[in-house]
Design an enzyme around this catalytic site. Structure first.
Site, PDB file in Angstrom:
ATOM      1  N   ILE A  43       0.830  -1.209   0.000  1.00 50.84           N
ATOM      2  CA  ILE A  43       0.000   0.000   0.000  1.00 50.84           C
ATOM      3  C   ILE A  43       0.863   1.259   0.000  1.00 50.84           C
ATOM      4  O   ILE A  43       0.372   2.353  -0.207  1.00 50.84           O
ATOM      5  CB  ILE A  43      -0.953   0.050   1.210  1.00 50.84           C
ATOM      6  CG1 ILE A  43      -0.168   0.210   2.515  1.00 50.84           C
ATOM      7  CG2 ILE A  43      -1.855  -1.168   1.256  1.00 50.84           C
ATOM      8  CD1 ILE A  43      -0.998   0.797   3.634  1.00 50.84           C
ATOM      9  N   ASP A  44       2.182   1.102   0.263  1.00 52.05           N
ATOM     10  CA  ASP A  44       3.033   2.273   0.500  1.00 52.05           C
ATOM     11  C   ASP A  44       3.450   3.009  -0.777  1.00 52.05           C
ATOM     12  O   ASP A  44       3.951   4.125  -0.706  1.00 52.05           O
ATOM     13  CB  ASP A  44       4.298   1.849   1.260  1.00 52.05           C
ATOM     14  CG  ASP A  44       3.978   1.349   2.661  1.00 52.05           C
ATOM     15  OD1 ASP A  44       3.066   1.902   3.287  1.00 52.05           O
ATOM     16  OD2 ASP A  44       4.635   0.394   3.127  1.00 52.05           O
TER      17      ASP A  44
END
Ligand code: ADP
Length: 320
Positions: free
Chosen positions: A127-128
């Site tokens: 998700i980063d």
């Protein structure tokens, strides 16, 4: 010619990983290639946690967050003796190519095994959005949607109370999740590794917004690992005229049903991974650059600077 592809998810999980597993599985099976799921990342290679994947093993997975194969970290995988053991286990199981869904650590493992003779392809799953060689990673869009929903809710309550909400989002040294959330939610400030952090400046800016611009609430989006947001909220209350409240969104950002954008991205990337392996290519990672599915050598990706977000920081400044 490859007959059997292994697939594993490694490092932190991300919504959309299942869509990638499904895509690799279905595209491979439709090309007459068998698929083996490896449980729990590289530790599944070491412990021979192999299971054949069929069309139905990946049914009903598109809408589910997390990873149906499980993920894990295996620090010992950096050691050559451990890699050799894993190579032997793959050869015994007839696995002649591998798709690794994970981050840059996982890519390094994939590169090591490719050099040892089994072609591996990396897909960016986190998700980063902090993986080089792609504009976007699988999971980022879903996490962004979660952040936006949460911040919209916080804005409703902040505006009723002359409050400053400081919202910490994930990103692991990458400011994209904070920046995209800040633009999407109309935040008053964004603080990321790229903007830098100066506490005095932040407090001055908030005082100015309250006193000179007469804002009755303010939203500050801040990336994780920058400062203690509870302390910052206290200082906001003491110094700016706003009542400061900190919210750490935490692991809620990692879950949830993947957005259509993430499902599409994962499906397209999974297809590309299988196509590369069929062509006999390994040691590459798949990305999306300017909305085109691309691939490049992992070594090259790891040495590339990430896509510049300068135009978006400029946009943020022009929207405040
Ligand atoms: P991510 O893949 O999300 O960056 P990590 O950095 O934790 O997450 O890496 C995931 C796994 O990849 C590690 O637990 C390890 O098994 C493997 N790995 C990480 N770095 C290397 C490396 N330099 N060489 C080989 N394998 C590595």
């Amino acid at each position: 010619m490859i007959r059997k592809i292994g697939i594993l998810t490694s490092g932190g999980d991300a919504p959309g990983m299942n869509a990638a597993i499904r895509s690799v599985t279905r595209v491979a099976l439709n090309n007459g290639i068998e698929v083996v799921g490896v449980r729990d990342g590289y530790s599944g290679l070491l412990e021979k946690k192999f299971e054949p994947l069929t069309r139905t093993s990946v049914s009903d997975s598109l809408s589910r967050g997390g990873t149906l194969l499980g993920s894990a970290r295996l620090p010992e995988f950096k050691e050559e003796s451990v890699q050799n053991e894993c190579m032997d286990h793959m050869r015994e199981a007839g696995i002649d190519a591998l798709v690794v869904i994970g981050g840059d650590g996982s890519y390094r493992g994939a590169m090591a095994m490719t050099k040892k003779g089994i072609n591996c392809i990396g897909l960016p799953g986190t998700i980063d959005n902090d993986i080089p060689g792609t504009d976007f990673t699988i999971g980022f869009d879903t996490a962004l949607q979660t952040c936006v929903e949460c911040v919209d809710k916080l804005r409703d309550t902040s505006s009723s109370h002359h409050r400053c909400s400081i919202v910490e989002v994930m990103g692991n040294h990458c400011g994209d999740l904070a920046l995209y959330t800040a633009i999407s939610c109309g935040a008053e400030m964004v603080i990321t590794p790229e903007t830098g952090y100066d506490e005095v400046e932040v407090l001055e800016r908030l005082r100015y917004l309250g006193e000179a611009v007469h804002k009755n609430h303010a939203i500050v989006i801040i990336s994780e690992k920058i400062t203690d947001v509870d302390m910052l909220a206290k200082k906001v209350s003491q110094n700016t005229g706003f009542s400061g409240r900190a919210t750490v969104l935490g692991h809620i950002q990692r879950g949830g049903s993947p957005t259509p954008t993430d499902r599409m991205l994962a499906s397209r990337m999974g297809e590309k991974a299988v196509d590369l392996l069929i062509e006999g290519i390994g040691g590459q990672c798949v990305g999306i650059i300017d909305n085109q599915i691309t691939s490049m050598p992992i070594d090259e990706a790891l040495n590339r600077p990430r896509t510049s977000r300068k135009p978006l920081y400029r946009l943020f400044d022009r929207l405040v």
